[in-house]
Design a protein around this motif. Structure first.
Motif, mmCIF file in Angstrom:
data_model
loop_
_atom_site.group_PDB
_atom_site.id
_atom_site.type_symbol
_atom_site.label_atom_id
_atom_site.label_comp_id
_atom_site.label_asym_id
_atom_site.label_seq_id
_atom_site.Cartn_x
_atom_site.Cartn_y
_atom_site.Cartn_z
ATOM 1 N N VAL A 40 1.148 -1.495 0.095
ATOM 2 C CA VAL A 40 0.145 -0.061 -0.001
ATOM 3 C C VAL A 40 0.855 0.679 -0.023
ATOM 4 N N LEU A 42 4.048 1.471 -0.351
ATOM 5 C CA LEU A 42 4.604 1.611 -2.517
ATOM 6 C C LEU A 42 4.187 2.206 -3.735
ATOM 7 N N LEU A 43 3.133 1.484 -3.392
ATOM 8 C CA LEU A 43 1.871 1.793 -4.428
ATOM 9 C C LEU A 43 1.283 3.737 -4.535
ATOM 10 N N TYR A 46 4.645 5.631 -5.298
ATOM 11 C CA TYR A 46 5.032 5.014 -6.564
ATOM 12 C C TYR A 46 4.120 5.381 -8.084
ATOM 13 N N ALA A 47 3.086 4.854 -7.516
ATOM 14 C CA ALA A 47 1.897 4.804 -8.516
ATOM 15 C C ALA A 47 0.755 5.589 -8.449
ATOM 16 N N TRP A 48 0.239 4.773 -7.340
ATOM 17 C CA TRP A 48 -0.980 6.053 -7.322
ATOM 18 C C TRP A 48 -0.750 7.566 -7.223
ATOM 19 N N PRO A 50 0.863 9.597 -8.668
ATOM 20 C CA PRO A 50 0.747 9.820 -10.153
ATOM 21 C C PRO A 50 0.381 9.461 -10.678
ATOM 22 N N ILE A 51 -0.825 8.252 -10.397
ATOM 23 C CA ILE A 51 -1.715 7.991 -11.445
ATOM 24 C C ILE A 51 -3.004 8.953 -10.746
#
Lengths: 182, 396
Positions: A40, A42-43, A46-48, A50-51
């Protein structure tokens, strides 16, 4: 035997080496907990993030584009209406001008015609007057001449000279008669 | 018409360029061939003499059908027959007892310290090959950090060894996959430009769906952004783990209560924490009972009763969150295991000619259903997470 096995499977009553599926392995639970929480975090970083930002940015830009398109289409419509109005007024003006020009031309023609007519009338009148004058002149000269000759003839016949006043009266009488007859 | 029939027949021959359709057809055919080969080679090792004589007539007909692999398999069967004398526990068990037995089915669906590999040499001795995960823990099952409690409690609490099991490894793999996929997606989305390509569109459709159809309505458009990372991770992680069960030789980590309990605990912690942060510690617990305008004499027992039920329900619904996911995934794969187990159970019997194709067809159909269940359960877990968070922030 088969039914025994299936039965024991369903009720989980059989003695065996397999653990109950409801058995909680604390170590697996802790591993899963750590993996899940780490995933949770990390995402999220690095992911959620930017998304989320990218989607929002895109939605914002799409909304802006739509707004811009709407305003510019409104502007274009307004400009078009304005131009149409201008065009219409230009057309009206032009037609007014043409009508005016036509009227002017008609007026000018009438004026010219009238002038020409008048001129012709005048010339004719003058010509007639001249003719009349010339005729009168001629008549007078004729009368004078004929009176003169008559008088001189009569004088020579009668032996009596007419006075100048009688002479004049005779001329006028004969002129009157001439013009009445003429 | 005839041309299309010949084209279909042609498909069965392995061509130089094997497309996905041809590969699939080949795989189905191989499975069929192996299942057909079963009675013949099983008869060669089966011990009871009266059965082998009954099967011997059948063996010849079976031998003609499936072709060359079957002969090769038969040779394997012969070799194995020799090894069988040294086999361990199951020599006296019948196939039916073994393949439909509780231990085999539950072990197949539960967490283990090994990965199971398919073996086509179907018999109770050597029905699967096991690839053990290297033991890295200082504790073992025999000498654990904390022993399994004696008696009935031992049914529900296992020993603690801190050895990563199959489901832990699979979770790590799934986490790595998810991280790779969504890191990539994040970079793509942030670079601007319209979505291009199948993967980008696929992921984005689901991402936007979870945001707009699950998180936003359940939590509310003001607060949903803080919880979106949790809801997204929950949905995609559980979906990936559920779908992992559809890949042969892996497993479904969500069919273990230990795994789903961990996720439910995280959700429970988030619900308690955000609820108490929003309403205050006292306010959160007070908000569990609704405000009632009643005569004080009646109000006290009624509100106290409702409060007790609501607080109990708060715990229960998070427990059920774990149990629902685990039970759905476990039971689905158990049904699949039983169906495939029928083939093993009927191994060496003439009835397998009917059982094997039926079981394969049924397990294909149920696998399709299982894919649907994988999506539904991921959806349900993530949506309930969002609903619980929404209920904690906006009580009643």
């Amino acid at each position: 035997m088969t039914t025994d096995n299936l039965f024991s499977l369903c009720l989980l009553l059989a003695e065996g080496e397999a653990a109950s599926p409801l058995q909680v392995r604390i170590d697996t639970l802790i591993f899963s907990l750590l993996i899940f929480i780490l995933l949770v975090l990390l995402l999220a970083k690095y992911a959620w993030r930017p998304i989320m930002d990218g989607l929002e940015k895109r939605e914002q830009s799409i909304a802006d584009d739509i707004n811009n398109a709407r305003t510019s289409s409104e502007k274009a419509e307004a400009t078009l209406a304005q131009y149409e109005q201008k065009l219409q007024s230009a057309k009206d003006e032009a037609s007014v001008l043409v009508a005016e020009a036509r009227q002017d031309a008609a007026r000018a023609r009438e004026k010219l015609l009238a002038e020409a007519n008048e001129e012709a009338q005048r010339q004719r009148a003058r010509a007639q007057a001249e003719i009349v004058a010339a005729r009168d002149q001629a008549a007078r000269e004729l009368a004078e001449r004929s009176v003169d000759s008559a008088v001189s003839l009569a004088g020579s016949l009668v032996g009596k000279e007419l006075s100048p006043s009688d002479h004049q009266r005779l001329i006028e009488q004969s002129l009157e008669r001439f013009s009445n007859s003429g | 018409m005839l041309n299309s029939v010949f084209a279909r027949l042609d498909m069965w021959q392995p061509a130089p360029g094997l497309g996905p359709v041809r590969c699939g057809a080949l795989a189905v055919w191989l499975m069929f061939a192996f299942s057909m080969a079963a009675p013949a080679h099983a008869a060669s090792w089966q011990e009871p003499p009266q059965e082998s004589t009954a099967e011997s007539g059948h063996e010849d007909t079976a031998a003609q059908e499936p072709g060359e692999e079957e002969h090769a398999e038969e040779a394997h069967g012969e070799e194995e027959h020799g090894e069988e004398a040294h086999g361990d526990g199951h020599a006296d068990q019948s196939n039916m007892d073994y393949f439909l037995g509780r231990d085999h089915l539950i072990n197949h669906n539960s967490d283990q310290y090994y990965f199971e590999f398919i073996s086509f040499r179907f018999n109770a001795e050597d029905k699967a090959k096991k690839l053990y995960i290297p033991w890295i823990s200082p504790w073992t099952e025999e000498n654990p950090l904390m022993a399994q409690p004696e008696g009935e409690a031992g049914e529900f609490v296992g020993p603690i060894t801190f050895q990563p099991s199959k489901f832990v490894v699979l979770q790590l793999v799934a986490a790595a996959l998810l991280f790779g996929a969504f890191f990539w997606l994040g970079q793509r989305i942030q670079s601007g430009g319209p979505p291009r390509g199948r993967l980008w569109n696929l992921l984005e459709v689901m991402v936007v769906y979870v945001r707009d159809q699950m998180a936003k309505p359940a939590i509310g458009s003001h607060d949903y952004k803080y919880f979106l990372p949790l809801i997204w991770t929950t949905f995609f992680f559980i979906l990936t783990l559920n779908l992992m069960g559809m890949i042969p030789m892996l497993g479904t980590p969500t069919s273990s209560i230990s795994v789903t309990a961990a996720y439910a605990l995280v959700v429970f912690a988030v619900v308690l924490f955000t609820g108490m942060k929003k309403l205050g510690i006292v306010g959160f617990w007070k908000a569990q009972a609704p405000h009632l305008d009643l005569n004080p004499l009646m109000k006290i027992p009624i509100v106290a009763g409702i409060w007790a039920i609501e607080v109990f329900g708060l715990f229960v619904k998070h427990m059920v969150l774990a149990v629902r996911l685990f039970a759905n995934m476990f039971s689905g794969h158990m049904v699949l295991a039983v169906l495939v187990g029928f083939i093993g159970a009927a191994w060496g019997l003439a009835i397998n000619w009917l059982v094997a194709p039926g079981a394969i067809g049924a397990s294909v159909a149920l696998s399709l259903l299982e894919i649907l269940v994988a999506f539904i359960q991921a959806y349900v877990f993530a949506f309930l997470t969002a609903l619980f968070i929404g209920a904690a922030i906006h009580p009643h």
